[in-house]
Design a protein around this motif. Structure first.
Motif, PDB file in Angstrom:
ATOM      1  N   TYR A  48       0.878  -1.268   0.040  1.00  7.95           N
ATOM      2  CA  TYR A  48      -0.008   0.091   0.114  1.00  7.95           C
ATOM      3  C   TYR A  48       0.883   1.395  -0.038  1.00  7.95           C
ATOM      4  CZ  TYR A  48      -3.970   3.285   1.078  1.00  7.95           C
ATOM      5  OH  TYR A  48      -4.761   4.355   1.182  1.00  7.95           O
ATOM      6  N   LEU A  49       1.751   1.139   0.829  1.00  3.65           N
ATOM      7  CA  LEU A  49       2.881   2.306   0.933  1.00  3.65           C
ATOM      8  C   LEU A  49       3.859   2.560  -0.509  1.00  3.65           C
ATOM      9  CD1 LEU A  49       4.389   1.999   4.587  1.00  3.65           C
ATOM     10  CD2 LEU A  49       2.680   3.611   3.613  1.00  3.65           C
ATOM     11  N   ASP A  50       3.644   1.452  -1.214  1.00  3.48           N
ATOM     12  CA  ASP A  50       4.250   1.337  -2.708  1.00  3.48           C
ATOM     13  C   ASP A  50       3.187   2.027  -3.785  1.00  3.48           C
ATOM     14  OD1 ASP A  50       6.902   0.687  -1.469  1.00  3.48           O
ATOM     15  OD2 ASP A  50       6.622  -1.258  -2.090  1.00  3.48           O
ATOM     16  N   GLY A  51       1.999   2.233  -3.240  1.00  3.09           N
ATOM     17  CA  GLY A  51       0.947   2.666  -3.988  1.00  3.09           C
ATOM     18  C   GLY A  51       0.074   1.651  -4.851  1.00  3.09           C
ATOM     19  N   THR A  99      -3.043  -3.837  -7.638  1.00  2.00           N
ATOM     20  CA  THR A  99      -2.827  -3.141  -8.696  1.00  2.00           C
ATOM     21  C   THR A  99      -2.336  -1.762  -8.432  1.00  2.00           C
ATOM     22  OG1 THR A  99      -5.214  -2.044  -8.172  1.00  2.00           O
ATOM     23  CG2 THR A  99      -5.158  -4.229  -9.489  1.00  2.00           C
ATOM     24  N   LYS A 100      -1.682  -1.470  -9.675  1.00  2.00           N
ATOM     25  CA  LYS A 100      -1.041   0.034  -9.611  1.00  2.00           C
ATOM     26  C   LYS A 100      -0.684  -0.020 -11.074  1.00  2.00           C
ATOM     27  CE  LYS A 100       3.428   1.936  -8.266  1.00  2.00           C
ATOM     28  NZ  LYS A 100       4.699   1.966  -7.444  1.00  2.00           N
ATOM     29  N   LYS A 158      -2.282  -5.355 -12.934  1.00  2.00           N
ATOM     30  CA  LYS A 158      -2.793  -6.251 -11.942  1.00  2.00           C
ATOM     31  C   LYS A 158      -1.775  -7.295 -11.562  1.00  2.00           C
ATOM     32  CE  LYS A 158      -7.058  -6.797 -12.695  1.00  2.00           C
ATOM     33  NZ  LYS A 158      -8.395  -7.416 -12.893  1.00  2.00           N
ATOM     34  N   HIS A 159      -1.575  -7.555 -10.340  1.00  2.00           N
ATOM     35  CA  HIS A 159      -0.580  -8.601 -10.030  1.00  2.00           C
ATOM     36  C   HIS A 159      -1.307  -9.697  -9.038  1.00  2.00           C
ATOM     37  CE1 HIS A 159       2.680  -6.293 -11.320  1.00  2.00           C
ATOM     38  NE2 HIS A 159       2.484  -5.261 -10.708  1.00  2.00           N
TER      39      HIS A 159
END
Length: 331
Positions: free
Chosen positions: A273-276, A300-301, A305-306
């Protein structure tokens, strides 16, 4: 107006997913959201990021739980009952130095709120269907506030749906008596108080919880439902035709319960989450349980999607343990 109080601990990413579902799914309902949270170590940074992301949303507020040993004001009505005094001194978590102001804070928020109705929620759920509540439902709660509530996580789609549950006058809601089959195994229709997705009259629920000792959401539910059953309160249950809310069993952060989960590490989710990254879940098209192990869990970012989890044999075992009976565990 409806006050939605969300309890959250070390789950900024999952909380974000829940809030987004409320913003999307609550249709034609005036509401405010208050998040009651606490966090450890790096998770504090996750909540700071979350609060910053929702800074412009005036109907969403975040209130952090603070360390506090004991406050006599918040226990004044509680200690009118000798059983509660004995319970307080029996269990160490009420006197733990790490205790905070959860009870005082929650009751103060309800006291100060101008919202006529309140709904509690935990940060591991989300609303998967639109929530539309008729004025008739609010009128029924208002007219009998100590005996009536509206539960959003049950409906005719769930396994174990009882045959004694009846359709309402306009056939757009169900109603039942929580005590009609109380000798049967515990289930969603015999458990008259929950900290997930159930709407109450604010003044009534405040009166109930002021009279009970608790120190976190788990003991809040456990001890308040015991008190309510003793008094035979909240007798009338209401719900939509189909459930709107599910609880996702990604992980467990409380040491006060032993509910089974698929154990996706909260620290890992917080770092992402801290990585976006944000959370995305894939569930079955047909929901037949209030507690769900997702088929797939994605992060997702920037449009990418991972996949971080796909249901496996252990996940199927966890899902099988989450039936309509035996879903409430306390230690």
């Amino acid at each position: 107006m409806l006050l939605i109080v969300i309890f959250s601990y070390n789950r900024a990413m999952q909380l974000d997913f829940l809030i987004k579902s409320i913003l999307r799914r609550f249709i034609d309902i005036e509401y405010n959201i208050i998040v009651l949270y606490h966090a450890s170590q790096d998770h504090k940074i996750g909540y700071e990021r979350l609060i910053e992301n929702y800074y412009s949303f005036q109907k969403i507020a975040f209130v952090e739980r603070r360390p506090r040993m004991f406050n006599i004001i918040s226990y004044y009505k509680t200690f009118c009952c000798i059983k509660n005094v004995k319970r307080y001194f029996k269990y160490s978590y009420f006197k733990n130095k790490a205790s905070d102001n959860f009870k005082e804070l929650l009751e103060s928020l309800l006291e100060k709120s101008n919202c006529e109705f309140v709904m509690f929620s935990t940060d591991d759920g989300f609303f998967y269907r639109d929530v539309k509540i008729s004025s008739e439902i609010f009128s029924m709660i208002r007219s009998n506030p100590f005996q009536t509530s509206y539960r959003l996580y049950v409906g005719e789609n769930l396994l174990g749906f009882p045959d004694y549950v009846k359709l309402g006058r306009n056939k757009d809601y169900y109603y039942w008596n929580y005590y009609e089959n109380e000798n049967k195994p515990l289930n969603h229709w015999t458990f008259p108080f929950a900290v997930d997705g159930t709407i109450y009259y604010t003044k009534s629920i405040k009166d109930f919880i002021q009279r009970v000792p608790y120190h976190n959401p788990v003991t809040l539910e456990a001890y308040v439902v015991e008190y309510i059953i003793e008094l035979r309160k909240l007798r009338l249950g209401l719900s939509p035709r189909k459930s709107c809310l599910i609880c996702t069993k990604l992980n467990r952060v409380s040491t006060c319960s032993n509910n089974p989960t698929i154990n996706i590490d909260p620290d890992f989710l917080n770092s992402k989450y801290l990585d976006g990254y944000v959370l995305e879940l894939q569930i079955l098209d047909t929901v037949d349980n209030a507690n769900v192990v997702p088929n797939k869990v994605f992060l997702t970012k920037d449009g990418h999607k991972h996949l971080i989890y796909e249901i496996d044999e252990y996940g199927k075992i966890v899902q099988g343990a989450l039936g309509p009976e035996g879903t409430k565990f306390y230690v």
